[in-house]
Each structure stands twice: as C-alpha cells, then as structure tokens.
Design an enzyme around this catalytic site. Structure first.
Site, mmCIF file in Angstrom:
data_model
loop_
_atom_site.group_PDB
_atom_site.id
_atom_site.type_symbol
_atom_site.label_atom_id
_atom_site.label_comp_id
_atom_site.label_asym_id
_atom_site.label_seq_id
_atom_site.Cartn_x
_atom_site.Cartn_y
_atom_site.Cartn_z
ATOM 1 C CG ASN A 172 -55.386 -51.351 0.562
ATOM 2 O OD1 ASN A 172 -54.032 -51.682 0.418
ATOM 3 N ND2 ASN A 172 -56.355 -52.214 0.966
ATOM 4 C CG HIS B 11 -58.666 -55.815 -1.537
ATOM 5 N ND1 HIS B 11 -57.932 -56.368 -0.015
ATOM 6 C CD2 HIS B 11 -59.834 -56.669 -1.608
ATOM 7 C CE1 HIS B 11 -58.321 -57.497 0.124
ATOM 8 N NE2 HIS B 11 -59.576 -57.611 -0.874
ATOM 9 C CB SER C 185 -61.277 -52.752 -5.215
ATOM 10 O OG SER C 185 -62.079 -53.479 -5.879
ATOM 11 C CG ASP D 238 -58.971 -55.112 2.995
ATOM 12 O OD1 ASP D 238 -58.202 -54.298 2.642
ATOM 13 O OD2 ASP D 238 -58.884 -56.168 3.009
HETATM 14 C C1 GRF Z 1 -51.156 -56.716 -4.992
HETATM 15 O O1 GRF Z 1 -52.082 -57.901 -5.474
HETATM 16 C C2 GRF Z 1 -52.349 -55.958 -4.099
HETATM 17 O O2 GRF Z 1 -53.364 -55.696 -4.489
HETATM 18 C C3 GRF Z 1 -52.268 -56.579 -2.801
HETATM 19 O O3 GRF Z 1 -50.655 -57.186 -2.600
HETATM 20 C C4 GRF Z 1 -50.447 -57.133 -3.866
HETATM 21 C C5 GRF Z 1 -49.037 -56.344 -3.939
HETATM 22 O O4 GRF Z 1 -48.302 -56.694 -4.832
HETATM 23 N N1 GRF Z 1 -52.663 -55.635 -1.778
HETATM 24 P P1 GRF Z 1 -46.988 -56.128 -5.271
HETATM 25 O O5 GRF Z 1 -46.120 -55.845 -4.071
HETATM 26 O O6 GRF Z 1 -47.213 -54.516 -5.466
HETATM 27 O O7 GRF Z 1 -46.180 -56.601 -6.217
#
Ligand code: GRF
Length: 209
Positions: free
Chosen positions: A104, A106, A133, A142
C-alpha cells in the site's frame, strides 16, 4: 511478476506503473476499481490494460464485497497486489487471503499518521519533515512493515495541497523502485515480514536517486 493494481480515483501512481511497465519485469494483469467512472480506469483503458469495476455500493456488507474482490483476484493469480489510492478498509479475512502479497502507498512517514488527512496532520503537528511510505499490508490499518519512504522538508509557506504536490512525484518513483526490486526478488515479503536480499528489513529503505 504478475501484478494487479487496486484503485479508487485519480490513478497517478497507476500511471507511473503503466508508463514504466515495458522496462520492468512485470505483467500488469488488471486494474480494479471499487468506484465506477474514475480517472484511473480511463488510464488503464488507454494503456490497453484490462480494467474492472467492482462497485462496493452493490454489496450488502464489507465482508460480501471483500469476498467478491478476493474471488476475482484469486482467479488472476497475482504475485503482487498494489493498493494505489484504493480507499477501502479491507477485512482481516481478505488481508489473510493475500498475506505477504499486498503493498500500500500511504502519504505519510509511517508510523506517523495512519488514516486520512495526513499532510494536514503533519502541518498541524509542526513537523519539519513529511513524506510517503510504501508498506506491506497486514491486518492493522496502515500498520504493516514499511518497505520504503520518501521525505521532504516542510516549508514555512506549505499547506496540505502544496505538500501533497511535492510528495506525489516521489510516491511515483518509490512505487517503481519497490515494484522493480520485488520483481527482481531483491525485496521479498513472507507472511507479515519484509526481507532485503534474504535479511529481515529492520528499517525502511530510503527512496534512491
Ligand atoms: C496517494 O497520495 C497515495 O499515497 C494515497 O492516495 C493517493 C493516490 O493518488 N493512498 P493516485 O490515485 O495514485 O493519483
């Protein structure tokens, strides 16, 4: 390495993978969204990667959705499932089913700020550094071991949007580095642990370059 990407929205991280997939030793099997009509689905279609919608609102419970998603995923036999902006909390049963095979992205320096509004929370706390991360998904939200982190210095005039805009391109780079190193077998995940060249990873890797 057989890769499936789960998305819910914009899909800029997905785009980074799509753009790099020719030079990575991966096969992008499918993109799955829990929301219809999102930009990530168009990105997949444009790139000729199968895109599937499994709309969570059509299921009577979280368990029922996770069962359907899990059955769909299992049929694809992925080596790696990337949660790239996938905005769903997954049930423990689902996580167990794909244990050691899900990562994932994050947008915080975990273990700081699990959950939402991470950049605002970093600003509110007066943090000097913020970042993102990539972690192995475990049953704790998370909370799985962090594989790689990217850091930026917080500037006096930062707001959450500005911080997010500076961190996002680093997320993209990080995702490519982690996926490539996993595909080459350098980074391995077993159960709830991460290994680097056979040794247990004690501290998150830093984004290179
Ligand atoms: C990213 O900031 C990721 O860290 C979070 O959601 C956002 C997704 O952005 N989990 P995208 O859809 O890849 O543009």
């Amino acid at each position: 390495m057989r890769v499936v990407v789960l998305v819910s929205g914009r899909g800029s991280n997905l785009q980074a993978l799509l753009d790099a997939r020719e030079r990575l030793p991966i096969e992008l099997l499918e993109v799955i969204s829990n929301r219809p009509g999102v930009q990530a689905l168009h990105r997949a279609e444009q790139a000729g990667v199968p895109a599937t919608v499994l709309d969570h609102t059509g299921y009577s419970s979280r368990e029922a959705f996770d069962q359907a998603l899990g059955d769909h995923l299992e049929a694809l036999q992925p080596d790696l499932i990337v949660l790239a902006g996938f905005m769903r909390i997954l049930t423990p049963a689902f996580v167990r089913r794909f244990r050691g095979r899900m990562i994932n992205l994050h947008p915080s320096l975990l273990p700081k700020y699990p959950g939402l509004h991470t950049h605002q929370r970093a600003l509110d706390a007066g943090d000097r550094e913020a970042g993102a991360s990539i972690h192995l998904v475990t049953e704790e939200l998370d909370g799985g071991p962090v594989i790689m982190q990217a850091r930026v210095a917080v500037q006096p005039d930062d707001d959450a949007d500005r911080l997010a805009a500076r961190i996002l391109p680093l997320e993209h780079q990080m995702l490519l580095q982690v996926v490539e190193r996993m595909a080459r077998g350098e980074i391995q995940c077993r159960d709830d642990q991460v290994f680097l060249n056979g040794e247990r990873l004690e501290h998150p890797l830093a984004l290179a370059g």
